[in-house]
Design a protein around this motif. Structure first.
Motif, PDB file in Angstrom:
ATOM      1  N   THR A   1      11.115   5.171   3.462  1.00 43.72           N
ATOM      2  CA  THR A   1      11.790   4.001   2.899  1.00 43.72           C
ATOM      3  C   THR A   1      10.861   3.126   2.053  1.00 43.72           C
ATOM      4  N   GLY A   2       9.579   3.172   2.354  1.00 43.01           N
ATOM      5  CA  GLY A   2       8.641   2.243   1.704  1.00 43.01           C
ATOM      6  C   GLY A   2       8.641   0.885   2.400  1.00 43.01           C
ATOM      7  N   TYR A   3       9.383   0.787   3.498  1.00 41.61           N
ATOM      8  CA  TYR A   3       9.456  -0.474   4.262  1.00 41.61           C
ATOM      9  C   TYR A   3       8.933  -0.248   5.676  1.00 41.61           C
TER      10      TYR A   3
ATOM     11  N   VAL B   1       0.843  -1.215   0.000  1.00 39.33           N
ATOM     12  CA  VAL B   1       0.000   0.000   0.000  1.00 39.33           C
ATOM     13  C   VAL B   1       0.873   1.257   0.000  1.00 39.33           C
ATOM     14  N   ASP B   2       0.305   2.345  -0.488  1.00 37.21           N
ATOM     15  CA  ASP B   2       0.972   3.647  -0.417  1.00 37.21           C
ATOM     16  C   ASP B   2       0.993   4.061   1.063  1.00 37.21           C
TER      17      ASP B   2
ATOM     18  N   ASN C   1       9.078  -6.367   4.599  1.00 39.59           N
ATOM     19  CA  ASN C   1       9.866  -5.640   3.595  1.00 39.59           C
ATOM     20  C   ASN C   1       9.924  -6.399   2.267  1.00 39.59           C
ATOM     21  N   LEU C   2      10.091  -7.716   2.358  1.00 36.75           N
ATOM     22  CA  LEU C   2      10.144  -8.514   1.122  1.00 36.75           C
ATOM     23  C   LEU C   2       8.816  -8.402   0.379  1.00 36.75           C
ATOM     24  N   ARG C   3       7.727  -8.449   1.128  1.00 31.34           N
ATOM     25  CA  ARG C   3       6.415  -8.314   0.483  1.00 31.34           C
ATOM     26  C   ARG C   3       6.222  -6.904  -0.090  1.00 31.34           C
ATOM     27  N   ALA C   4       6.869  -5.928   0.561  1.00 33.07           N
ATOM     28  CA  ALA C   4       6.739  -4.542   0.079  1.00 33.07           C
ATOM     29  C   ALA C   4       7.612  -4.301  -1.149  1.00 33.07           C
ATOM     30  N   GLY C   5       8.445  -5.294  -1.503  1.00 23.29           N
ATOM     31  CA  GLY C   5       9.228  -5.175  -2.737  1.00 23.29           C
ATOM     32  C   GLY C   5      10.727  -5.070  -2.539  1.00 23.29           C
TER      33      GLY C   5
END
Ligand code: SF4
Length: 605
Positions: free
Chosen positions: A86-88, A50-51, A539-543
């Motif tokens: 970070t997006g994480y 998600v954003d 984090n892995l799921r977030a890319g």
């Protein structure tokens, strides 16, 4: 269940619903608290892609079992969410008194989901929970907001976790503030509150946390408190000079980065040390709830009056990192950052990125505007001018508000960004402590020192001295142990500074006495390992692409240190990382294996 209420508050800001939920002892034994609870709910309930600034992101405020007890430093809480920087995963920790008050109100955690269409605050008075209008508070600084809330509620003893203008304006490194100068700062958690139009969470509690055996717990607490008081750092250096006691020590050891890590010693370090601050500005120290250490500083500046801080990290980020040697300006800038609600480490790192872009002629005065102070190393005018501009996203401040990585990217030179996973690095040059470098590179929340403080063994000698340039198996295993141990200490609700004086067995004793459990040290460390792996899974799921992102800035891997005792060294990350993955039980490309997930009981999340 002792030391927990077994109660979680769930608030949906989109539709205004407020619910009470429950957890049992089995859940508590698996996740313990704070980071553990946070990552469990995020993995279970939220799509990791998600954003971070959308209503789909959730933000969790969680205590640990020792929060609100008399355990030394037992006042911590944590803010867990997906980071807009970070997006994480972001898990930002804070002391002060808010965490304990939340526990006194009878809640172990709060999950906030959705987003309001107008500014609101949450008011929790024991069981009574209300969402209230906060339109009149929008735009106010941290201290103004807290003052206004106390006035409005008519209770001076409320505690609040809130955002300043930086969080409202979605600055990617904005903090959640409490008790005016305490911050859950890293990862831009304040911007997530801002995106939900949630100005504050206000709490007042009247209950007492019950432990399993009061007499036994009191005697264990006394024993551990004495240990801390007798330790030369926890009972000596930290109370006397605050965390800034580290300035001279780290500088002398050649790890005090200056001018955006171009150099590793600062010629003026002594003038901005804890000793200098104590001699010139210190009035008294200020402990968080139940803390026998008391590293917090209350300072008085002739131009500003009374303020709190800065910590070691903030002195460095706003000082040496930018070549700035004016302690009064640094203290003032720290005060402003607290008022606007900014993470000082990322703030300093972003400014240092701009300084180097300016030095190299990539960023030009015309980009900044004629009236703006130039980004010249050592120019302290930059601090005060841009802190306000960043918080309000005005002029060039709007670009700076995106953080150092995105700024460097806008100008096509990400090599001048000193960070990991888009988060700015803290105050230690890992070329002088290579295990610390491995810790930075593998940290779940990006550039961060505190979740595996390898400076302890590599420089300070806790629990024993390790050669900072040794990169053998023992060093790599120590990084893993420190990561798992820190996850455990965080989850318990304690401050990591207790590691100066306490070891893993001490935390086991405190937890068992409070909870009435009989877990071994290994079983507790397994909880830490579970939390670390669960965060990695998020984090892995977030890319996350481990082989590309478990790394350090090129400068630290390829440019040998130019001055000081570590001259000639780089971080030999490529030799440590494969061992790290192996000892973690992960694949060669840094992914968690099915077996590891099963072993930790996280395969169903
Ligand atoms: S050691 Fe410092 S940061 Fe930690 S709880 Fe005590 S006063 Fe707060």
């Amino acid at each position: 269940m002792f030391a927990y209420w077994g109660k979680i508050l769930r608030v949906n800001l989109t539709n205004g619903t407020i619910k009470e939920e429950h957890f049992d002892e089995e859940f508590a034994k698996k996740w313990l608290g704070t980071r553990g609870f946070g990552i469990y709910y995020l993995l279970k309930e939220m799509d990791a892609t998600v954003d971070p600034l959308s209503p789909e992101n959730k933000i969790i405020y969680a205590t640990g079992p020792l929060t609100g007890t008399t355990a030394p430093t037992g006042g911590r809480y944590m803010v867990i969410t997906k980071s807009p920087l970070t997006g994480y995963i972001a898990m930002a920790n804070s002391g002060g008194f808010f965490g304990a008050e939340l526990k006194f109100a009878g809640w172990d955690a709060i999950i906030v989901e959705g987003a309001s269409d107008h500014p609101v605050y949450l008011y929790i008075n024991d069981e009574s929970v209300e969402i209230r209008d906060a339109s009149h508070l929008w735009g106010k600084t941290s201290s103004e907001t807290e003052e206004a809330l106390k006035e409005e509620i008519g209770d001076k003893r409320i505690r609040a976790a809130l955002i300043g203008p930086a969080g409202e304006n979605l600055v990617r490194f904005s903090a959640v503030m409490n008790d005016e100068h305490r911050a859950a700062a890293r990862g831009g958690v304040g911007a997530v509150m801002g995106s939900k139009k949630l100005k504050a969470i206000v709490v007042r509690g009247h209950k007492r946390v019950e432990v399993a055996d009061r007499a036994k717990f009191t005697s264990v607490v006394k024993e551990k408190t004495d240990k801390l008081r007798n330790d030369p750092t926890a009972g000596g250096g930290l109370p006397k000079y605050g965390t800034a006691v580290l300035v001279n020590i780290i500088n002398q050891n050649g790890l005090y980065p200056t001018r955006n890590f171009q150099y590793s010693q600062f010629e003026y370090a002594e003038e901005q040390s804890g000793e200098a601050m104590a001699a010139k500005y210190l009035i008294r120290n200020k402990p968080c709830y139940a803390c026998p250490i008391g590293c917090g500083r209350v300072n008085k500046l002739p131009t500003l009056g009374i303020t709190e801080g800065p910590e070691y990290e903030s002195i460095w980020a706003l000082g040496a990192h930018n070549g700035i040697n004016d302690l009064a300006s640094i203290i003032h800038a720290n005060h402003m950052a607290d008022e606007y609600g900014l993470d000082t480490i990322s703030l300093g790192g972003t400014l240092a990125t701009a300084m180097e872009l300016y030095e190299k002629g990539i960023l030009k005065q015309e980009d900044l505007g004629e009236e703006a102070p130039p980004f010249r190393w050592g120019n302290s005018e930059v601090l005060h001018y841009y802190i306000e501009k960043i918080a309000k996203r005005e002029g060039f401040g709007d670009k700076l508000a995106e953080g150092g990585y995105r700024l460097a990217e806008m100008y096509g030179h990400t090599e001048y960004f000193m960070g990991v996973k888009k988060q700015e690095l803290p105050a230690y040059d890992p070329r002088g402590a290579e295990g610390h470098g491995l810790g930075y590179a593998t940290n779940n929340r990006g550039g961060c020192h505190i979740k595996q403080y390898m400076i302890s063994p590599e420089i300070l000698g806790y629990p024993y001295k390790m050669d900072p340039h040794d990169i053998g198996d023992e060093k790599v295993k120590m990084v893993i142990l420190f990561q798992d141990l820190t996850a455990l200490i965080d989850a318990a609700g304690l401050c990591v500074f207790t590691t100066f004086g306490l070891g893993a067995d001490d935390y086991r004793d405190l937890l068992n006495a409070a909870l009435g459990w009989d877990l071994s040290t290994e079983e507790y460390l397994k909880i830490g390992e579970r939390i670390w792996n669960a965060e990695r899974l998020f984090n892995l799921r977030a890319g996350l692409d481990p082989l590309k992102e478990d790394t350090l800035p090129k400068r630290l891997l390829e440019e040998p240190v130019r001055n000081g005792p570590n001259k000639g060294h780089v971080v030999r990350l490529h030799l440590m990382l494969p061992k790290y993955y192996k000892f973690r039980g992960w694949t060669e490309d840094g992914k968690i294996t099915e077996e590891k997930m099963k072993e930790l009981g996280i395969e169903e999340l």
